[in-house]
Design a protein around this motif. Sequence first.
Motif, mmCIF file in Angstrom:
data_model
loop_
_atom_site.group_PDB
_atom_site.id
_atom_site.type_symbol
_atom_site.label_atom_id
_atom_site.label_comp_id
_atom_site.label_asym_id
_atom_site.label_seq_id
_atom_site.Cartn_x
_atom_site.Cartn_y
_atom_site.Cartn_z
ATOM 1 N N LEU A 133 0.805 -1.219 0.000
ATOM 2 C CA LEU A 133 0.000 0.000 0.000
ATOM 3 C C LEU A 133 0.843 1.276 0.000
ATOM 4 C CD1 LEU A 133 -2.859 -0.980 2.494
ATOM 5 C CD2 LEU A 133 -2.790 -1.198 0.003
ATOM 6 N N THR A 134 2.144 1.141 -0.239
ATOM 7 C CA THR A 134 3.000 2.331 -0.223
ATOM 8 C C THR A 134 2.897 3.137 -1.515
ATOM 9 O OG1 THR A 134 4.846 0.969 -1.016
ATOM 10 C CG2 THR A 134 4.673 1.326 1.372
ATOM 11 N N THR A 135 2.408 2.541 -2.590
ATOM 12 C CA THR A 135 2.322 3.240 -3.868
ATOM 13 C C THR A 135 1.060 4.091 -3.923
ATOM 14 O OG1 THR A 135 3.455 1.404 -4.946
ATOM 15 C CG2 THR A 135 2.280 2.957 -6.367
ATOM 16 N N PRO A 136 1.172 5.385 -4.233
ATOM 17 C CA PRO A 136 -0.028 6.235 -4.331
ATOM 18 C C PRO A 136 -1.006 5.709 -5.375
ATOM 19 C CG PRO A 136 1.962 7.565 -4.286
ATOM 20 C CD PRO A 136 2.409 6.144 -4.435
ATOM 21 N N MET A 137 -2.296 5.898 -5.113
ATOM 22 C CA MET A 137 -3.342 5.412 -6.003
ATOM 23 C C MET A 137 -4.067 6.606 -6.621
ATOM 24 S SD MET A 137 -6.794 3.401 -5.001
ATOM 25 C CE MET A 137 -8.002 2.995 -6.265
ATOM 26 N N PRO A 138 -4.006 6.770 -7.929
ATOM 27 C CA PRO A 138 -4.708 7.906 -8.550
ATOM 28 C C PRO A 138 -6.211 7.713 -8.504
ATOM 29 C CG PRO A 138 -3.795 6.465 -10.227
ATOM 30 C CD PRO A 138 -3.292 5.942 -8.901
ATOM 31 N N LEU A 139 -6.930 8.827 -8.523
ATOM 32 C CA LEU A 139 -8.389 8.768 -8.548
ATOM 33 C C LEU A 139 -8.851 8.615 -9.995
ATOM 34 C CD1 LEU A 139 -11.107 9.063 -7.029
ATOM 35 C CD2 LEU A 139 -10.967 11.519 -7.474
ATOM 36 N N PRO A 140 -9.488 7.491 -10.336
ATOM 37 C CA PRO A 140 -9.943 7.314 -11.720
ATOM 38 C C PRO A 140 -11.004 8.348 -12.094
ATOM 39 C CG PRO A 140 -10.002 5.238 -10.480
ATOM 40 C CD PRO A 140 -9.803 6.340 -9.488
ATOM 41 N N ALA A 141 -11.066 8.657 -13.370
ATOM 42 C CA ALA A 141 -12.076 9.611 -13.854
ATOM 43 C C ALA A 141 -13.455 8.991 -13.731
ATOM 44 C CB ALA A 141 -11.779 9.977 -15.296
ATOM 45 N N ARG A 142 -14.406 9.794 -13.287
ATOM 46 C CA ARG A 142 -15.803 9.361 -13.181
ATOM 47 C C ARG A 142 -16.604 10.240 -14.140
ATOM 48 N NH1 ARG A 142 -18.769 6.655 -8.831
ATOM 49 N NH2 ARG A 142 -20.929 7.399 -8.647
ATOM 50 N N PRO A 143 -17.212 9.659 -15.169
ATOM 51 C CA PRO A 143 -17.898 10.471 -16.182
ATOM 52 C C PRO A 143 -18.952 11.385 -15.572
ATOM 53 C CG PRO A 143 -17.707 8.184 -16.903
ATOM 54 C CD PRO A 143 -17.282 8.225 -15.466
ATOM 55 N N ARG A 144 -19.027 12.590 -16.090
ATOM 56 C CA ARG A 144 -20.035 13.541 -15.649
ATOM 57 C C ARG A 144 -21.428 12.936 -15.850
ATOM 58 N NH1 ARG A 144 -20.065 19.264 -15.392
ATOM 59 N NH2 ARG A 144 -17.952 19.271 -16.273
ATOM 60 N N GLY A 145 -22.302 13.134 -14.871
ATOM 61 C CA GLY A 145 -23.648 12.609 -14.977
ATOM 62 C C GLY A 145 -23.828 11.212 -14.425
ATOM 63 N N THR A 146 -22.743 10.608 -13.909
ATOM 64 C CA THR A 146 -22.864 9.279 -13.308
ATOM 65 C C THR A 146 -23.745 9.347 -12.067
ATOM 66 O OG1 THR A 146 -20.664 8.665 -14.090
ATOM 67 C CG2 THR A 146 -21.589 7.340 -12.306
ATOM 68 N N SER A 147 -24.666 8.424 -11.930
ATOM 69 C CA SER A 147 -25.589 8.415 -10.795
ATOM 70 C C SER A 147 -24.858 8.180 -9.484
ATOM 71 C CB SER A 147 -26.643 7.321 -10.999
ATOM 72 O OG SER A 147 -27.389 7.111 -9.815
ATOM 73 N N ALA A 148 -25.397 8.766 -8.418
ATOM 74 C CA ALA A 148 -24.844 8.521 -7.086
ATOM 75 C C ALA A 148 -25.085 7.094 -6.633
ATOM 76 C CB ALA A 148 -25.466 9.495 -6.078
ATOM 77 N N ALA A 149 -25.959 6.357 -7.344
ATOM 78 C CA ALA A 149 -26.193 4.951 -7.021
ATOM 79 C C ALA A 149 -25.064 4.049 -7.511
ATOM 80 C CB ALA A 149 -27.521 4.489 -7.626
ATOM 81 N N VAL A 150 -24.196 4.575 -8.382
ATOM 82 C CA VAL A 150 -23.021 3.820 -8.817
ATOM 83 C C VAL A 150 -21.993 3.845 -7.686
ATOM 84 C CG1 VAL A 150 -21.122 3.731 -10.481
ATOM 85 C CG2 VAL A 150 -23.443 4.316 -11.239
ATOM 86 N N PRO A 151 -21.421 2.691 -7.302
ATOM 87 C CA PRO A 151 -20.500 2.668 -6.161
ATOM 88 C C PRO A 151 -19.388 3.701 -6.260
ATOM 89 C CG PRO A 151 -21.057 0.436 -6.806
ATOM 90 C CD PRO A 151 -21.673 1.347 -7.842
ATOM 91 N N VAL A 152 -19.073 4.286 -5.118
ATOM 92 C CA VAL A 152 -18.035 5.317 -5.002
ATOM 93 C C VAL A 152 -16.753 4.670 -4.497
ATOM 94 C CG1 VAL A 152 -17.350 7.364 -3.682
ATOM 95 C CG2 VAL A 152 -19.650 7.217 -4.669
ATOM 96 N N LEU A 153 -15.640 5.000 -5.129
ATOM 97 C CA LEU A 153 -14.352 4.402 -4.770
ATOM 98 C C LEU A 153 -13.827 4.979 -3.457
ATOM 99 C CD1 LEU A 153 -11.994 2.536 -5.754
ATOM 100 C CD2 LEU A 153 -10.961 4.611 -6.691
#
Length: 400
Positions: A133-153
Motif C-alpha cells: 500500500l505504499t504506492t499512491p493510487m490515482p483517482l480514476p475519472a468518473r464520467p459527468r452525470g454518473t448516478s450517485a447509485a453507482v458505487p463510489v471508490l
Amino acid sequence: MTLVPRDVPDVITEDWHRGRGLRARLRRRREIRELDELAARLGWCWEDTVTGAGLVHHSKTAAGIPHTSAPRVQWVEGGPPLTLVVRMLPGQVADDFRAQAHRLAEGMGVAMVRVSTDRHGWLRVALLARDPLTTPMPLPARPRGTSAAVPVLLGADEYGRPVTIDFSERVHLIVQGRTGSGKSRLSYAILQQLAAAPDAVITGCDPSSVLLRPFTGTRHGALQVLGADPLAHAALLDRLVDEMDARLARIPARCDVLPLGPDAPFLFVVLEEWLALLGLAGSDRKLRDRLSTATRRLAAEGGKVGVRVIMLPQRAEANEVGGGLLRGQFAYRLSLPVDNVDAVRLLHPGVSLPQAEAHIRHGQPGVALYDAPDHVSGRLRTPWMPDYGAYWDAITDLTS
C-alpha cells in the motif's frame, strides 16, 4: 517440507534434443537443491517465530515429559511473493495468526505478512518484502452525470482490488484521522465523485469552511452551512430532519422505501470535524443535544428515503460520536492514522490490540483500516489527490 517453484522450466525441453539436456538437468537439480535449502531455512525460522508469537501449544506426555506442538509449514511456493502453506493446530483459526501478523513479519524478516485461508485447517502466509500500500493510487475519472447509485471508490486493498461504497444501499460512512493522516484528501475524492451526480445533493456542516467552500453558489450550496455559528448548523440539521420526515410521509403504500428521483434526490449530509461542531455549542447542553439528536435521527431513519450521512471526525470518541446508537448506524468505517488506540478499536472492534497499536505507531498517511458490511475488513490505500487547488478546480468544473 518442500518448496514448489512457479517458474522453473521442465527438464524435458527442446534443449535436450539439441544435445544440451545434461546441462539443463544439472541446472534443474541445482535450482531444486537451492530451493529446498531455502525451504528448510524458512521452516526453522517459522518454528522460532510462531513460538515467540505464542502460536504453539504446550502439553505433557503421559510420562510427564513436556511437549510443544507448532503449526507446521508443509510446503513453500516460490512466488513472488514467497508463500508458506501452513497446517494449523486443532482449535486455531486464521484470525489467531492475523492478530500476530506484525510479530510474524518481524520474525521472518520481512516488511509484512498477508494471512489468508487455504482450506479447512490450512493457511497461506505470504511474505512481502514491502508494504503493497505504499504506492499512491490515482483517482480514476468518473464520467459527468454518473448516478450517485453507482458505487463510489474508497481505495484499493492489499491485493489491488477496489474497495467501494454502494450508496444505493442504506449505508452511512464514518472516516476518522488526525491532521496529516490523509482524511482531507479522501474527503475531496469522495465529494468529487458525487458532485456531478444528477440525483444527488451534497449538504452538511463545515465549521472549518474549507471542505464545502468550493460548492458555494452551486445547487449544493443552499443546503450547506460554513463557519462557526452553531445555531446556523443546528437550524440546517433541523431543516434536513424536516425534509426527512416529509419524505417518510410520502412513502407509497405497501413500500418501505421512497423511490428516489428528481423530486427526491440522494441527500449526502457531510459532517466535517464533528467534534469541533459540537464544541461550538460550548456549555450549552441544550444546543449540543439538538445537534446530536438531529444527527442520530438522520442516520437512524434517513436510509429509507435517500439520506446518507458522511461523518468526518479527527477521532471517534464514545460520547462525542453519539454513543452506540449513532455509531452503530455507520456500516462503513475507515480509520486513517489517529493518536488513540481506543478510537481505533471503537470503530473496529475486531482489530486486535497489537494491530491497533501498530496502526497508531507506524500508520502511513493515506493508509486506512476499514470495515464494511458482510464482515469485510482489512487495510486500503485511499485515492491520491494532488492538492486543495486541484479539488477546487474539479468541483468548479463539475458543478458549472
